[in-house]
Each structure stands twice: as C-alpha cells, then as structure tokens.
Design an enzyme around this catalytic site. Structure first.
Site: not given
Ligand code: TC6
Length: 302
Positions: A177-178
């Site tokens: 989910n960067e």
C-alpha cells in the site's frame, strides 16, 4: 550461497545473545511445532522460535508489539533467527507467523524512515534489502501463516515465502500500500509481487495501494489458502508435509532457478538502490507525507 553481504557486517552492535525461552510454547492460538513436552523454544527479544527438529521445521513468531513494524533491531533479529535455522542441518523448513494478536506486520517501521539522517537511512535500507534477499533465496522451505493485517514491507516478507496461508478474517487485509503513504514500492518489491500475482494485477494493486481482504487475496493469488483463524498454523503444517516430501536438493535448485534472476537484479544494483532510497526518503515532501501519515495513525485512536 552467493549473497555478497552477510548479516555479520550489518549491525553487529545490535546482536543480542540468543536466549532460551522457557517452554512450553507461548503461542496464543495454536500449539507449538510438534507440541510435545520436550519442545524448547529459542529466540531473541522480538523473535520467538519454536523448534521441532524431529519434524525438521521451526515456527518463527514475530513479536514486536504493538504492530510488528520492521525496525532495524527487529530486522536484525529476524535475520539472525533465519541464519541460525539455516545453518542447522536438522531444519528444512520454517513457518513464519505473528505473536501479536490481529497483526502480522504493519510493514517497515516509519520511525526508521522519518526524521533520521542519511547514514541511518542507508543502514536501515541495507537491512531491508538483506531481509528480502535472505528470505527470498532461503534454501529452507518458508511458509507464512498470516494471522493478521499485513501491510507493505510485511506483505513483502510474506510474498518472499514459498507458500502463504491467510486467516479468514475480513480485517486481515494484505498488500503493498506504499502509494497511500505517498511513497513508492521499490522495483524489487514490485518484482516480487509481479512474480506472485502477475503483471496486470500487480500494476493495479501497486498504483492504487490495494490491501486485499482474504477472499480477494486468494482470488488474485496473493495467498495460496484461506482458512479459519484457529487453523492457520495447522494448515501451514499440513502444507509443509508436501514440500518436505520432495528431495531437498531438487527443490532447492528449482527454487533458485525460479528466483535468482529477480534477486540478481537487486544484487547488481544494491548500492545504487540504497542511494536512491536515501535520496528519496530525505526529500522534504516525502518526510512531510510520512509525518502526516503517522499523525493520522495516531489520530485514529482519539
Ligand atoms: C520505499 C519505502 C517502502 C515502504 C514500505 C513500508 O512498509 S511503509 C509502512 C506501511 N505500513 C502501513 O501503512 C501500515 C500502517 N499501520 C496501520 O495501518 C495500522 O497500525 C494497523 C492496521 C497495522 C494496526 O492498526 P491498530 O489499530 O491495531 O494499531 P494502531 O494503528 O493504533 O498502531 C499502534 C501504534 O503503532 C504505530 N504504527 C503503526 N504502523 C506503524 C509503522 N509501519 N511504523 C511505525 N509505527 C507504526 C502507530 O502509530 C501507533 O503508535 P502509537 O500511537 O501507539 O504511538
């Protein structure tokens, strides 16, 4: 093993004595590996190892509360535990799981990437690289028993395993989910995801920072099996039997054949990747985005 950098050169000062943890096992959900009275647990402050040498494997439990964020010290202890098991011929496999209820891992420790100096960022990133390389290329069979939410760097760790079992709880989403933090998954995070779920799914998941709940994680191939929460460890153990039945040298060489080209990309560009990370993470805009994200996590509580 051709890995250029061993953990010895990493953060020697952080190494702590290998401590014996009084048995029986302290797992909260299911019994320890083997479950017999004679099982002696080993570990370090943040990693509990429950060995079952007779069965040829150990359960490695991550216990860096509250969220198993991958701090430099924790990464180092994980590497030491892995190396210890790899160097003992009694062990052919590891089941990696969490000792923190409801959390597998919140990923890289944001405190290691926020408000520190470039030397620290470089040391931290080298340890992150090392963790991935060592787990990804381990000659042991590594199965993750994912018993909690699993974000970003934690997801990478699970993707580095040979097989993933996920507890069937809608809260236990996992993914890289960067982008939600305003940061970018490096190419070797991306490659590991592509190798697992394919290019199209990875492309969408990475851009949108998707965290997949169990049913979707199974559907896209991010995990191999979804089971009721109280059966995650036993399902991992059952799966292990199939992997351990294969002649070890044939399986290990096949694993290397499949994974070495991906690992080599990082090994060839390791220093440049560290420099890129340091440059990127030091930018004012990135530091601001991380501080805002951390603040949001804290505010969520109030
Ligand atoms: C190029 C770089 C690539 C980057 C890769 C990454 O992995 S980036 C990482 C991407 N990771 C993510 O996006 C996941 C971010 N985390 C979460 O979404 C949630 O914490 C949770 C869903 C994992 C658990 O929810 P929950 O309600 O059970 O727990 P809670 O939310 O109340 O947290 C408890 C305490 O832990 C703290 N803390 C949390 N995470 C981190 C962290 N990574 N680090 C440090 N600290 C962290 C949190 O601030 C709080 O501290 P406080 O106030 O007590 O001092």
């Amino acid at each position: 093993m051709a890995l250029a950098v061993g953990i010895r050169g990493l953060t020697r000062s952080l190494l702590r004595p290998w401590v014996r943890v009084p048995g029986p096992a302290r797992g909260r959900t299911e019994p320890a590996a083997g479950g017999g009275d004679g099982v002696r647990c080993f570990g370090s402050p943040r990693v509990l190892v429950e060995p079952d040498p007779a069965a040829g494997f150990a359960v490695m439990k991550m216990r860096n509360p509250p969220v198993n964020s991958l701090s430099l010290e924790f990464l180092t202890e994980l590497l030491i535990s892995l190396e210890k098991l790899e160097s003992d011929k009694a062990f052919h496999a590891i089941i990696l799981t969490s000792d923190c209820p409801g959390i597998f891992s919140a990923g890289l420790d944001l405190m290691e990437m926020c408000g520190r100096d470039p030397t620290h960022y470089a040391e931290y990133w080298k340890a992150v690289q090392e963790l991935w390389l060592r787990f990804y290329l381990s000659h042991l069979v590594v199965i993750s028993a994912i018993n909690g939410v699993n974000a970003a760097g934690g997801c990478l760790l699970a993707l580095s395993c040979d097989y993933r079992v996920l507890a069937d709880n809608p809260k236990y989403a996992m993914g890289l989910n960067e982008t939600l933090l305003g940061i970018i998954a490096p190419f070797w995070f991306k490659d590991t995801l592509v190798n697992t779920v394919g290019h199209r799914t990875a492309e969408r998941a990475l851009q949108l920072g998707l965290l997949f709940p169990p049913a979707e994680a199974l559907q896209v191939g991010m995990v191999d099996k979804v089971v009721p929460e109280d059966q995650v460890l036993s399902a991992a153990r059952s799966e292990l039997a199939q992997w351990l039945a294969i002649p070890g040298h044939a399986r290990q060489l096949t694993k290397s054949l499949m994974r070495k080209p991906t690992a080599d990309r990082l090994l060839k560009e390791r220093d440049a990747d560290i420099q890129n990370f340091v440059r990127f993470i030091s930018r004012d805009a990135i530091q601001k985005a991380l501080r805002v994200y951390l603040e949001k996590l804290k505010q969520k509580k109030t």
